[in-house]
Design an enzyme around this catalytic site. Structure first.
Site, PDB file in Angstrom:
ATOM      1  N   PRO A 148      57.921  64.325  62.635  1.00  0.00           N
ATOM      2  CA  PRO A 148      57.169  65.404  63.421  1.00  0.00           C
ATOM      3  C   PRO A 148      57.719  65.522  64.767  1.00  0.00           C
ATOM      4  O   PRO A 148      58.365  64.592  65.379  1.00  0.00           O
ATOM      5  CB  PRO A 148      55.784  64.581  63.449  1.00  0.00           C
ATOM      6  CG  PRO A 148      56.049  63.220  63.054  1.00  0.00           C
ATOM      7  CD  PRO A 148      57.083  63.013  62.189  1.00  0.00           C
ATOM      8  N   GLU A 149      57.787  66.679  65.294  1.00  0.00           N
ATOM      9  CA  GLU A 149      58.036  66.890  66.455  1.00  0.00           C
ATOM     10  C   GLU A 149      57.187  67.182  67.384  1.00  0.00           C
ATOM     11  O   GLU A 149      56.026  67.151  67.155  1.00  0.00           O
ATOM     12  CB  GLU A 149      59.125  68.111  66.582  1.00  0.00           C
ATOM     13  CG  GLU A 149      60.495  67.665  65.570  1.00  0.00           C
ATOM     14  CD  GLU A 149      61.428  68.897  65.550  1.00  0.00           C
ATOM     15  OE1 GLU A 149      61.498  69.822  66.443  1.00  0.00           O
ATOM     16  OE2 GLU A 149      62.055  68.936  64.420  1.00  0.00           O
ATOM     17  N   HIS A 171      48.160  54.961  50.001  1.00  0.00           N
ATOM     18  CA  HIS A 171      49.062  54.233  51.331  1.00  0.00           C
ATOM     19  C   HIS A 171      48.105  54.121  52.571  1.00  0.00           C
ATOM     20  O   HIS A 171      48.751  53.890  53.470  1.00  0.00           O
ATOM     21  CB  HIS A 171      50.238  55.003  51.393  1.00  0.00           C
ATOM     22  CG  HIS A 171      50.880  55.533  49.993  1.00  0.00           C
ATOM     23  ND1 HIS A 171      51.516  54.375  49.495  1.00  0.00           N
ATOM     24  CD2 HIS A 171      51.174  56.585  49.368  1.00  0.00           C
ATOM     25  CE1 HIS A 171      52.188  54.963  48.446  1.00  0.00           C
ATOM     26  NE2 HIS A 171      51.911  56.083  48.363  1.00  0.00           N
ATOM     27  N   ARG A 185      55.936  55.598  53.396  1.00  0.00           N
ATOM     28  CA  ARG A 185      57.058  54.989  53.352  1.00  0.00           C
ATOM     29  C   ARG A 185      57.258  53.765  54.499  1.00  0.00           C
ATOM     30  O   ARG A 185      58.047  53.222  54.562  1.00  0.00           O
ATOM     31  CB  ARG A 185      58.288  56.054  54.136  1.00  0.00           C
ATOM     32  CG  ARG A 185      58.062  57.292  52.907  1.00  0.00           C
ATOM     33  CD  ARG A 185      59.091  58.400  53.412  1.00  0.00           C
ATOM     34  NE  ARG A 185      59.353  59.547  52.552  1.00  0.00           N
ATOM     35  CZ  ARG A 185      59.694  60.569  52.901  1.00  0.00           C
ATOM     36  NH1 ARG A 185      60.369  60.767  54.004  1.00  0.00           N
ATOM     37  NH2 ARG A 185      59.738  61.664  51.923  1.00  0.00           N
ATOM     38  N   LYS A 215      75.911  66.356  81.917  1.00  0.00           N
ATOM     39  CA  LYS A 215      75.719  65.461  80.660  1.00  0.00           C
ATOM     40  C   LYS A 215      77.302  65.569  80.122  1.00  0.00           C
ATOM     41  O   LYS A 215      77.676  64.550  79.209  1.00  0.00           O
ATOM     42  CB  LYS A 215      74.882  66.214  79.707  1.00  0.00           C
ATOM     43  CG  LYS A 215      73.320  65.571  79.640  1.00  0.00           C
ATOM     44  CD  LYS A 215      73.553  64.021  79.202  1.00  0.00           C
ATOM     45  CE  LYS A 215      72.009  63.381  79.317  1.00  0.00           C
ATOM     46  NZ  LYS A 215      72.439  62.177  78.955  1.00  0.00           N
TER      47      LYS A 215
END
Length: 288
Positions: free
Chosen positions: A2-3, A96, A117, A160
């Protein structure tokens, strides 16, 4: 994983259903779910009992629940399949289910951490003076944060000496952007993912930030992006932004702007999706 939009959707749900409720009991059903809490499952449960959950907070992809009477926060690592669900007490346990948090009130709902997971988990951490869990103090502000410094971002880009997609995914530079929304923002900005950051002018950097914000706000409006049942909000509902994606996952389909077939290229053990006409390869790379 997820972002920012997906995590923010979860945060808003938790703010509505969990904030300011007192914890009555915590049940850890799988030790891996608290493996980042080095003192173990019993200590994790003991230290939450009796405390009120504060207003859930987020920076970039990181979500945490402050404990109101303490200088501690529960940091949530959603990983690839972690879900924070608010469920009625009598709802059957999910297959789960890893952690259950019961509350000392009559609302009739509990907080569940479900993780197929087991890459995610919950852990308890000291807060910095800023109110962040100390383990994420190095994470930069995200582009939807009112205190995000656009000029500082541009200066950092120029220093950068990297390529633009790498910079967008650098959480110490700008947080919350992952593979999906990087591709979407770069498509909107007509910028190739391998364009060097040193060449970004201030107006070009500002334009790109605008597209990052626009695509994230658009995703937030429809609940984020869900490609399967693993990302859901606190009520178990999926987001619908995948229906509006312009770049990610559209290999071979016509560009929505110029109709050129979209391409996918392997990139840092992931994929980058782009339009070869709208987002031409930088000249130096093409020459190489």
């Amino acid at each position: 994983m997820p972002e920012l939009p997906e995590v923010e959707v979860v945060r808003r749900g938790l703010e509505r259903w969990v904030a300011h409720r007192a914890v009555a009991d915590v049940e850890v059903l799988h030790p891996r779910a608290v493996r980042r809490h080095v003192a173990g499952a019993d200590d994790f449960a003991h230290r939450l009992r009796g405390h009120h959950i504060g207003t859930p907070s987020r920076r970039g992809k990181y979500l945490w629940l402050p404990l109101e009477e303490t200088n501690l926060s529960v940091l949530a690592h959603l990983g690839m399949s972690g879900q924070l669900l608010v469920q009625p007490h009598d709802t059957p346990d999910e297959k789960h289910l890893r952690i259950r948090v019961r509350f000392a009130d009559g609302v009739g709902t509990e907080l569940r951490f479900v993780d197929q997971r087991t890459f995610g988990g919950l852990s308890l951490h000291d807060n910095t003076p800023e109110g962040l869990p100390d383990v994420i103090a190095h994470i930069a502000r995200d582009p939807l944060d009112p205190l995000f410094d656009d000029d500082a971002f541009h200066q950092a880009l120029r220093r950068k000496r990297t390529t633009i997609k790498r910079a967008l995914l650098d959480q110490s530079l700008i947080s919350g952007v992952g593979n999906i929304y990087a591709d979407e923002a770069l498509w909107r900005a007509r910028v190739h993912y391998e364009r060097p950051t040193a060449g970004f002018t201030r107006p070009r950097a500002a334009e790109l930030l605008g597209h990052v914000r626009d695509v994230m706000n658009a995703a937030l409006a429809v609940g984020g992006t869900s490609f399967d049942s693993l990302y859901v909000n606190v009520n178990g509902e999926s987001g619908y932004f995948e229906r509006s994606l312009d770049a990610y996952g559209r290999e071979g389909l016509p560009c929505r702007r110029c109709a050129t077939p979209m391409r996918r290229s392997p990139w840092m053990n992931r994929s980058s999706y782009y339009c070869p006409k709208c987002q031409p390869v930088p000249r130096l790379r093409a020459a190489a």
